[in-house]
Design an enzyme around this catalytic site. Structure first.
Site, short mmCIF file in Angstrom:
data_model
loop_
_atom_site.label_atom_id
_atom_site.label_comp_id
_atom_site.label_asym_id
_atom_site.label_seq_id
_atom_site.Cartn_x
_atom_site.Cartn_y
_atom_site.Cartn_z
CG HIS A 88 -1.77 -1.17 1.41
ND1 HIS A 88 -2.77 -1.48 0.52
CD2 HIS A 88 -1.77 -2.13 2.35
CE1 HIS A 88 -3.36 -2.60 0.93
NE2 HIS A 88 -2.76 -3.02 2.03
CG HIS A 115 3.11 5.41 6.14
ND1 HIS A 115 2.84 5.30 7.48
CD2 HIS A 115 2.06 6.12 5.61
CE1 HIS A 115 1.68 5.88 7.75
NE2 HIS A 115 1.19 6.40 6.63
CG HIS A 117 -0.25 8.56 2.27
ND1 HIS A 117 -1.06 7.45 2.22
CD2 HIS A 117 0.09 8.71 3.57
CE1 HIS A 117 -1.22 6.96 3.44
NE2 HIS A 117 -0.52 7.71 4.28
CD GLU A 127 -3.47 9.67 3.18
OE1 GLU A 127 -3.20 9.60 4.39
OE2 GLU A 127 -4.09 8.77 2.57
CG HIS A 140 1.02 10.23 7.29
ND1 HIS A 140 -0.04 9.60 6.67
CD2 HIS A 140 0.79 11.56 7.18
CE1 HIS A 140 -0.87 10.52 6.19
NE2 HIS A 140 -0.39 11.71 6.48
CB THR A 224 -5.37 8.14 6.11
OG1 THR A 224 -4.07 7.61 5.82
CG2 THR A 224 -5.23 9.41 6.94
CB THR A 225 -4.84 2.67 5.67
OG1 THR A 225 -4.16 2.50 6.92
CG2 THR A 225 -3.98 3.46 4.71
#
Ligand SMILES: *[C@@H]1O[C@H](CO)[C@@H](O)[C@H](O)[C@H]1NC(C)=O
Ligand SMILES: *[C@@H]1O[C@H](CO)[C@@H](O)[C@H](O)[C@H]1NC(C)=O
Ligand SMILES: [Zn+2]
Length: 315
Positions: A88, A115, A117, A127, A140, A224-225
């Site tokens: 992901h 991690h 995004h 995000e 993040h 957010t996941t």
């Protein structure tokens, strides 16, 4: 063989029970993208979801939101760090004594992992958005309340986790602090791939400029996941970090969602779109620059000048 099959069936059942079934981003498969997450985890349809759009004209300054105390951010830990493609995102598991406190946080929070995004080489993919502006990437750094020893426990507490959100934009010059991560990307092209990073680097080097760290936004939100646990005290820095166009291309264009043997699908657009605020108030730190909307600024300024003039006259 029977035992193995039984074991696999059991694992699949467990996954279904724990509500963390197959989820993905729409770029991988629209059928399991963000619109469908609430079907596999009811939290994802909750009232305190992340990310959000931060509207500068609607944030409220809180003078109690002072400087963050960073512990262990300033030196490279001697332990090795594992950077991996988890299917992901690209995720680095942190070890060593790294934590944050202060800044209105109710406790010390231990750093667990960071991690990213992103969008794609040609599309923004942060995000959080600020006044509806999306940035190219977002970092993040996830921390857990020191009173817990497992994430499962922490996820049940609205103050269980604290995540730092760093917006990343693209400029001309390479950002040397991001070079070790950029060069490791080619080794983690497929899901499940990992590299052990030694030597490591100080976490501080990934943050915005030191003098700007006291400017941030704060709100109560979620992961957010999936499972989208509403357990996160969010801190989004006002000042972005800049990387070069070439670093951006490598970061966004090297990894795949897919594992070995599967049809390769580029890891693009691994971000969740902004979620409704649902009555939440976003706070701005003591030092944040709170702007006013164009329609409001002029009257406020006029009032200030009138009161200043009045004070001068009265003296
Ligand atoms: C990355 O892979 C290359 C070979 O493709 C290897 O030489 C190098 O040591 C690897 N880097 C790390 C950090 O494992
Ligand atoms: C907070 O951080 C800012 C920026 O680094 C600095 O200028 C300021 O003096 C700090 N304030 C306190 C109270 O330490
Ligand atoms: Zn994230």
């Amino acid at each position: 063989m029977k035992m193995l099959q039984l074991g696999i069936t059991f694992i699949i059942l467990l996954e279904q029970v724990s509500g963390e079934g197959q989820w993905c981003y729409s770029s991988q498969n629209p059928a399991c993208g963000p619109d469908h997450w609430k079907d596999i985890s009811h939290n994802c349809g909750g009232d305190h979801q992340s990310p959000i759009n931060i509207e500068k004209a609607k944030v409220k300054r809180d003078s109690d939101l002072g400087n963050i105390t960073f512990n262990g951010y300033d030196h490279a830990p001697s332990a090795e760090w594992k950077l991996m493609n988890d299917g992901h995102s690209v995720l680095l598991s942190l070890s060593g004594d790294i934590s944050i406190s202060g800044a209105g946080l109710p406790n010390t929070y231990k750093a667990l992992q960071f991690h990213f995004h992103w969008g794609s080489p040609t599309k923004d993919g942060s995000e959080h958005t600020v006044d509806s502006k999306q940035f190219p990437l977002e970092l993040h750094i996830v921390h857990m309340n020191a009173k817990y020893s497992t994430v499962t426990e922490a996820k049940k507490d609205p103050q269980g986790l604290a995540v730092l959100g760093i917006l990343i934009m693209v400029g001309e010059a390479d950002n040397p602090s991001y070079s070790p991560l950029v060069s490791a990307m080619k080794n983690i092209s497929l899901e499940g791939d990992y590299v052990l990073m030694t030597p490591t680097f100080p976490l501080e080097s990934l943050l915005p400029a030191h003098g700007k760290l006291s400017r941030y936004y704060r709100y109560q939100g979620s992961l957010t996941t999936p499972d989208c646990s509403q357990a996160v005290i969010w801190t989004v820095f006002e000042e972005p970090v800049t990387i070069s166009r070439n670093q951006h291309r490598i970061l966004t264009d090297t990894a795949h969602f897919s594992s070995q043997g599967e049809t390769p699908v580029k890891m693009w657009e691994n971000y969740r779109p902004p979620q409704p605020l649902k009555g939440r108030q976003v706070l701005a730190s003591k030092d944040a620059t709170v702007s006013c909307s164009p329609g409001l600024c002029a009257p406020v300024l006029t009032l200030c000048m009138i009161s200043l003039a009045a004070r001068i006259l009265l003296n």
